[in-house]
Design a protein around this motif. Structure first.
Motif, PDB file in Angstrom:
ATOM      1  N   THR A  44       0.717  -1.097  -0.293  1.00  0.00           N
ATOM      2  CA  THR A  44       0.065  -0.077   0.069  1.00  0.00           C
ATOM      3  C   THR A  44       0.883   1.298   0.066  1.00  0.00           C
ATOM      4  O   THR A  44       0.242   2.334  -0.056  1.00  0.00           O
ATOM      5  N   HIS A  45       2.224   1.222   0.108  1.00  0.00           N
ATOM      6  CA  HIS A  45       3.049   2.289  -0.041  1.00  0.00           C
ATOM      7  C   HIS A  45       2.697   2.954  -1.404  1.00  0.00           C
ATOM      8  O   HIS A  45       2.962   2.151  -2.217  1.00  0.00           O
ATOM      9  N   PRO A  46       2.936   4.225  -1.380  1.00  0.00           N
ATOM     10  CA  PRO A  46       2.604   4.934  -2.544  1.00  0.00           C
ATOM     11  C   PRO A  46       4.049   4.452  -3.683  1.00  0.00           C
ATOM     12  O   PRO A  46       3.540   4.528  -4.860  1.00  0.00           O
ATOM     13  N   VAL A  47       5.097   4.181  -3.148  1.00  0.00           N
ATOM     14  CA  VAL A  47       6.055   4.022  -3.999  1.00  0.00           C
ATOM     15  C   VAL A  47       5.812   2.630  -4.747  1.00  0.00           C
ATOM     16  O   VAL A  47       6.007   2.554  -6.004  1.00  0.00           O
ATOM     17  N   PHE A  48       5.153   1.752  -4.144  1.00  0.00           N
ATOM     18  CA  PHE A  48       5.102   0.323  -4.790  1.00  0.00           C
ATOM     19  C   PHE A  48       3.583   0.489  -5.367  1.00  0.00           C
ATOM     20  O   PHE A  48       3.358  -0.224  -6.588  1.00  0.00           O
ATOM     21  N   ALA A  49       2.638   1.077  -4.959  1.00  0.00           N
ATOM     22  CA  ALA A  49       1.148   1.177  -5.600  1.00  0.00           C
ATOM     23  C   ALA A  49       1.279   2.351  -6.735  1.00  0.00           C
ATOM     24  O   ALA A  49       0.432   2.033  -7.541  1.00  0.00           O
ATOM     25  N   GLU A  50       2.157   3.349  -6.782  1.00  0.00           N
ATOM     26  CA  GLU A  50       1.899   4.345  -7.885  1.00  0.00           C
ATOM     27  C   GLU A  50       3.157   4.642  -8.734  1.00  0.00           C
ATOM     28  O   GLU A  50       3.112   4.662  -9.703  1.00  0.00           O
ATOM     29  N   TRP A  51       4.315   4.324  -8.085  1.00  0.00           N
ATOM     30  CA  TRP A  51       5.405   4.947  -8.918  1.00  0.00           C
ATOM     31  C   TRP A  51       6.188   3.624  -9.683  1.00  0.00           C
ATOM     32  O   TRP A  51       6.233   3.745 -10.836  1.00  0.00           O
ATOM     33  N   LEU A  52       6.361   2.513  -8.956  1.00  0.00           N
ATOM     34  CA  LEU A  52       7.135   1.408  -9.427  1.00  0.00           C
ATOM     35  C   LEU A  52       6.141   0.540 -10.239  1.00  0.00           C
ATOM     36  O   LEU A  52       4.932   0.286  -9.823  1.00  0.00           O
TER      37      LEU A  52
ATOM     38  N   ALA B  40       7.044   1.751 -13.028  1.00  0.00           N
ATOM     39  CA  ALA B  40       7.023   2.808 -14.236  1.00  0.00           C
ATOM     40  C   ALA B  40       8.327   3.555 -14.231  1.00  0.00           C
ATOM     41  O   ALA B  40       8.983   4.061 -15.233  1.00  0.00           O
ATOM     42  N   ARG B  41       8.989   3.810 -12.848  1.00  0.00           N
ATOM     43  CA  ARG B  41       9.956   4.719 -12.553  1.00  0.00           C
ATOM     44  C   ARG B  41      10.848   3.958 -11.833  1.00  0.00           C
ATOM     45  O   ARG B  41      10.598   3.295 -10.907  1.00  0.00           O
ATOM     46  N   GLU B  42      12.175   4.098 -12.129  1.00  0.00           N
ATOM     47  CA  GLU B  42      13.193   3.369 -11.283  1.00  0.00           C
ATOM     48  C   GLU B  42      13.905   4.273 -10.082  1.00  0.00           C
ATOM     49  O   GLU B  42      14.174   3.721  -9.035  1.00  0.00           O
ATOM     50  N   HIS B  43      13.605   5.587 -10.015  1.00  0.00           N
ATOM     51  CA  HIS B  43      13.803   6.449  -8.776  1.00  0.00           C
ATOM     52  C   HIS B  43      12.805   7.681  -8.924  1.00  0.00           C
ATOM     53  O   HIS B  43      12.359   7.997 -10.221  1.00  0.00           O
ATOM     54  N   GLY B  44      12.700   8.208  -7.911  1.00  0.00           N
ATOM     55  CA  GLY B  44      11.845   9.593  -7.842  1.00  0.00           C
ATOM     56  C   GLY B  44      11.679   9.959  -6.241  1.00  0.00           C
ATOM     57  O   GLY B  44      12.529   9.485  -5.349  1.00  0.00           O
ATOM     58  N   ALA B  45      11.079  11.121  -6.211  1.00  0.00           N
ATOM     59  CA  ALA B  45      10.819  11.567  -4.961  1.00  0.00           C
ATOM     60  C   ALA B  45       9.611  12.580  -5.039  1.00  0.00           C
ATOM     61  O   ALA B  45       8.999  12.714  -5.938  1.00  0.00           O
ATOM     62  N   TYR B  46       8.927  12.553  -3.658  1.00  0.00           N
ATOM     63  CA  TYR B  46       7.712  13.157  -3.653  1.00  0.00           C
ATOM     64  C   TYR B  46       7.430  13.373  -2.119  1.00  0.00           C
ATOM     65  O   TYR B  46       8.114  13.172  -1.136  1.00  0.00           O
ATOM     66  N   ARG B  47       6.410  14.430  -1.966  1.00  0.00           N
ATOM     67  CA  ARG B  47       6.009  14.732  -0.473  1.00  0.00           C
ATOM     68  C   ARG B  47       4.677  14.198  -0.244  1.00  0.00           C
ATOM     69  O   ARG B  47       3.671  14.521  -1.072  1.00  0.00           O
ATOM     70  N   GLY B  48       4.542  13.577   0.743  1.00  0.00           N
ATOM     71  CA  GLY B  48       2.970  12.658   0.853  1.00  0.00           C
ATOM     72  C   GLY B  48       3.262  11.747   1.989  1.00  0.00           C
ATOM     73  O   GLY B  48       3.959  11.710   2.893  1.00  0.00           O
ATOM     74  N   THR B  49       2.432  10.797   1.856  1.00  0.00           N
ATOM     75  CA  THR B  49       2.514   9.723   3.050  1.00  0.00           C
ATOM     76  C   THR B  49       3.475   8.648   2.583  1.00  0.00           C
ATOM     77  O   THR B  49       4.037   8.483   1.655  1.00  0.00           O
ATOM     78  N   GLY B  50       3.794   7.918   3.651  1.00  0.00           N
ATOM     79  CA  GLY B  50       4.812   6.737   3.727  1.00  0.00           C
ATOM     80  C   GLY B  50       4.612   6.003   4.491  1.00  0.00           C
ATOM     81  O   GLY B  50       3.594   5.538   5.013  1.00  0.00           O
ATOM     82  N   ALA B  51       5.879   5.139   5.050  1.00  0.00           N
ATOM     83  CA  ALA B  51       5.566   4.043   5.970  1.00  0.00           C
ATOM     84  C   ALA B  51       5.431   4.779   7.410  1.00  0.00           C
ATOM     85  O   ALA B  51       4.757   3.926   8.352  1.00  0.00           O
ATOM     86  N   GLN B  52       5.802   5.937   7.613  1.00  0.00           N
ATOM     87  CA  GLN B  52       5.470   6.648   9.163  1.00  0.00           C
ATOM     88  C   GLN B  52       4.063   7.328   8.978  1.00  0.00           C
ATOM     89  O   GLN B  52       3.687   7.827   7.851  1.00  0.00           O
ATOM     90  N   ALA B  53       3.808   7.670  10.387  1.00  0.00           N
ATOM     91  CA  ALA B  53       2.635   8.678  10.343  1.00  0.00           C
ATOM     92  C   ALA B  53       2.967   9.971   9.920  1.00  0.00           C
ATOM     93  O   ALA B  53       4.025  10.436  10.206  1.00  0.00           O
ATOM     94  N   GLY B  54       1.780  10.565   9.422  1.00  0.00           N
ATOM     95  CA  GLY B  54       2.207  12.139   9.040  1.00  0.00           C
ATOM     96  C   GLY B  54       2.638  12.360   7.767  1.00  0.00           C
ATOM     97  O   GLY B  54       3.357  11.445   6.989  1.00  0.00           O
TER      98      GLY B  54
END
Length: 841
Positions: A245-253, A255-269
């Protein structure tokens, strides 16, 4: 008495409006300051987040590179271990266990253990002696990789191989786990074994913890399927958890091998997240920075900005100066960040160069030249193990002839920096292995304490140099053995080399010729001719040939064909001219004799043609009289059958004689001159169809079935229509004559190629004996299978071939596989304006 003038009083409404205006201006100024401060605060917040995102990307790239190099190091260990095992006669534990001593992983904290398993899961050898003999559930590893290949598995719970003995993973009680790296190979006796390296995820997490300095920052290492392998924070999901459910696995990979964003992650907040997939392994590194922690310093500065706002209302100019200084400070921070990025990139390039150089032989010695360290590359070079080499002098490892030169590299009185020497080492197969060795002294307190060096394999270059020298010697030998005189001179016209044949031709030894001018010993006319040809060759390049006469050493003038080519130089220009001479004096004499013989033959052919033409004309006159009187006698003797039959025989014999005379005239006309052909452009399809219409009564008489295939597009050529029709008529009449009644007659008129017309005529007659396929085109020759007494002069096919050859074509005969003959007539489809004929003598 005049009234006194009144002092003007301020208008209350004007003062009110001015005060209101002043209050409005003050409010607007205050609003402007507040808006400016708010903009500054938002700018700083955005800058802080962008800086954090850049740092997160940099950390993700650094940590991913570390993880990839760690796994590659484990793979390199397995590869080196596999090479050692492959050389073993069998996979017995007592042979393998010494290869897997505890020293293998003593200085490698990222490896728990390294073991060798057989196909049944039994541990044959292990870097942990207690694990030897265990029987593992190999089904937990899945399918083995192919021989010589490796595969990285997902995270598994447990500390060592002892935790893999059960067929299923036990319920996870702790977060301790491992990542197996598998490599399959076959031993010398064909036994298949599996090398297993257990990578410690904790070591990777510890490195990540050391790289992250910000509070609340988290580094997560996971597989591409989302399985968590390691994390540096206990508050994150435990290793082995799924991050689907992590955005990196649900939305980014992926399609892209690297990237960065601001939003939800494994930690709260809210988090600042950067990720980067491994270049070679199914792993992805995630870095999460807590946005609340990142903005804490920004929140602290808000109080200062509020105070600064109050001060700015009184001292706008001072506030502006503070703002400018703040912007300059941020620009300096940006410059420092860019410098840090450049430094990291430089370190990455250095690391890449270091990884590429691993294939070289790298070593370190003490001051006496005794080896204290040597890399794994030695396993592919020397016949001894690394442990046997350490403690010995490098000079003792090379061949005897190179030991003095090798020992000179480690002289302590030599103040030179880098030192180099080419030496040879005996390979395991007994052949010499050539290396270029370079060493650099290591100094401490002003004295040499040791040497660091590397060795590059130059065996191929040494072999190439030797082969090149042999080729040069062979070329020189060929030059001397060449029967053609060969010389070379530079662009200034001075001889550089000559061969033995040249010396024999000129009569001068090469010692007297090398370095002299080419035209020094030539007549002025000859020297000028050669100089002009040389200037033309230097200007246009390529290859140049011309004929002239050269004086032989016996004083005679010989006819020579001189061929010259440019010799390329090292700077792109010509180095000189290579010249060969071929004596063609005998060829010239033979050529003149051939021309005289040809002229005599042509004269004889013309005399023969004129004789045939004259005698044919002389025969036609009495034949016309014979034919005329035979017709008259037949007409008057109709009432007497016997007399009519006699005149009929006389008339038919005269007709055959007249046909023979006409054929002789045709032959004479064709051979006498090309001028008898009148060329015009026409469609060859029309000529074929006209001949078929003319011969239609003959085909109908024998009830032949015509199978005709004619091209759809025009077949335009410049020919003599009457002559070509005569050739086609002779071929078709010949096929009709020998075809059985009711048989098919196949005629095809097409374009064999865009430049060639093809006419084929196929009958179902008796065919032609293979040895007579060429002779039937000779005059007065008929096939032995077709001599049925039906008449014929044997000139039809000969005339057809002469006509076709004069037009530049060809005619051939062949036998069909299922019986019958096939004639193929080919004519060139010439371009407009091409009227050249091929004269036949």
């Amino acid at each position: 008495m005049p009234r006194a003038a009144r002092t003007p009083r301020p208008n209350a409404s004007v003062l009110g409006r001015a005060g209101l205006l002043a209050r409005v201006l003050a409010g607007l100024l205050a609003l402007a300051v507040l808006l400016g401060l708010a903009g500054i605060a938002e700018y700083e917040r955005r800058e802080a987040l962008e800086h954090a995102q850049d740092r997160a990307e940099l950390l993700a790239r650094t940590l991913e590179d570390h993880v990839t190099r760690t796994v590659d190091s484990a793979a390199l260990i397995l590869k080196a271990l596999g090479e050692g095992i492959a050389r073993q006669a069998n996979a017995e534990p007592d042979r393998l266990q010494p290869l897997l001593g505890q020293s293998l992983v003593a200085n490698l904290p990222f490896l728990r253990s390294v073991a060798v398993l057989d196909e049944h899961g039994r541990v044959l050898a292990s870097s942990i002696a207690a694990e030897q003999g265990l029987r593992l559930a190999v089904a937990r590893f899945g399918a083995w990789p192919r021989d010589g290949q490796e595969r990285l598995l997902a995270w598994m719970p447990g500390r060592g191989l002892a935790d893999l003995t059960a067929a299923e993973a036990p319920p996870r009680a702790t977060d301790v786990g491992m990542v197996p790296l598998l490599r399959a190979l076959r031993t010398a006796n064909g036994q298949r074994v599996l090398l297993v390296a257990l990578i410690n995820p904790g070591a990777l997490a510890n490195f990540s913890q050391g790289a992250l300095s910000e509070p609340g920052s988290v580094a997560l290492l996971a597989g591409l399927d989302g399985t968590l392998v390691a994390a540096n924070d206990q508050s994150t999901p435990a290793p082995g958890a799924r991050l689907n459910t992590h955005p990196v696995f649900a939305e980014w990979l992926p399609a892209r091998e690297h990237g960065a964003y601001r939003g939800t992650g494994a930690q709260a907040g809210p988090q600042v997240v950067a990720f980067r997939a491994s270049r070679t392994r199914p792993l992805v590194m995630l870095v999460e920075l807590d946005e609340k922690v990142l903005l804490q310093s920004w929140s602290d500065r808000l109080v200062w900005l509020a105070g600064l706002g109050g001060l700015a209302l009184m001292l706008i100019a001072g506030g502006l100066g503070v703002l400018l200084r703040e912007m300059r400070a941020r620009e300096q921070a940006r410059t420092a960040l860019d410098s840090a990025h450049e430094e990291v990139a430089l370190r990455e390039r250095e690391m890449a160069v270091l990884l590429k150089s691993v294939q070289e032989l790298i070593f370190r010695t003490d001051a006496a030249g005794v080896i204290t360290f040597i890399n794994a590359r030695w396993a592919a070079v020397g016949s001894e193990s690394r442990a046997q080499v350490v403690g010995r002098r490098l000079a003792d490892l090379v061949v005897a002839d190179d030991r003095v030169r090798t020992a000179a590299l480690f002289r302590l009185d030599d103040r030179a920096g880098a030192r180099q020497a080419q030496v040879s080492i005996t390979a395991p197969d007994g052949r010499p292995w050539h290396f270029l060795v370079a060493v650099v002294p290591l100094h401490s307190d002003g004295r040499i304490v040791g040497f660091a060096g590397s060795a590059v394999d130059v065996s191929e270059r040494v072999a190439s140099d030797a082969q090149l020298q042999r080729q040069l010697d062979f070329t020189g030998l060929l030059l001397e053995l060449s029967p053609l005189p060969v010389s070379m001179f530079d662009t200034a016209g001075r001889y550089v080399l000559v061969n033995q044949a040249w010396e024999e031709l000129v009569g001068q030894p090469r010692e007297m010729v090398i370095g002299t001018s080419v035209g020094a010993s030539l007549a002025q006319v000859d020297a000028q001719l050669h100089a002009e040809q040389d200037a033309l060759l230097l200007a246009e390049g390529g290859r140049l040939s011309y004929a002239t006469q050269v004086q032989h050493r016996d004083g005679t003038r010989r006819d020579m064909v001189i061929t010259k080519v440019l010799v390329p130089g090292g700077q792109g220009g010509p180095e000189g001219i290579l010249c060969t001479l071929m004596d063609v004096s005998e060829f010239r004499t033979a050529e003149r004799a051939t021309l005289e013989a040809r002229d005599a033959a042509e004269e004889a052919s013309r005399a023969k043609s004129e004789f045939i033409a004259n005698i044919s004309h002389e025969l036609r006159t009495p034949l016309q009289a014979i034919l005329g009187f035979s017709e008259l006698g037949y007409t008057r003797g109709r009432e007497s059958p016997k007399l009519a039959a006699m005149f009929t025989d006389i008339h038919q014999s005269g007709q055959r004689m007249l046909a023979l005379v006409n054929d002789l005239l045709d032959v004479a006309k064709i051979e006498s001159s090309v001028g008898t052909f009148e060329l015009e452009r026409c469609d060859l399809r029309n000529l074929v169809q006209a001949v078929l219409r003319e011969l239609d009564p003959l085909m109908a008489k024998k009830r032949l079935r015509l199978v005709l295939r004619v091209a759809d597009e025009p077949l335009s050529a410049k020919v003599d229509p009457g002559r070509i029709q005569q050739a086609i008529r002779n071929v078709m009449a010949n096929a009709i004559k020998f075809s059985p009644e009711g048989a098919p007659l196949e005629v095809r008129a097409v374009a064999a190629t865009p430049e060639e017309f093809l006419l084929t005529v196929e009958d179902r007659g008796p065919g032609i004996p293979p040895e007579e396929l060429e002779s039937i085109f000779e005059a007065f020759v008929q096939s032995s299978k077709t001599k049925d007494g039906s008449g014929g002069t044997g000139l039809g096919l000969a005339i057809s071939r002469k006509i076709v050859e004069v037009h530049g074509g060809s005619i051939k005969a062949a036998n069909r596989p299922d019986g019958g003959a096939m004639f193929s007539l080919r004519l060139p489809l010439r371009a407009p304006g091409d009227s050249q004929l091929h004269t036949t003598y």
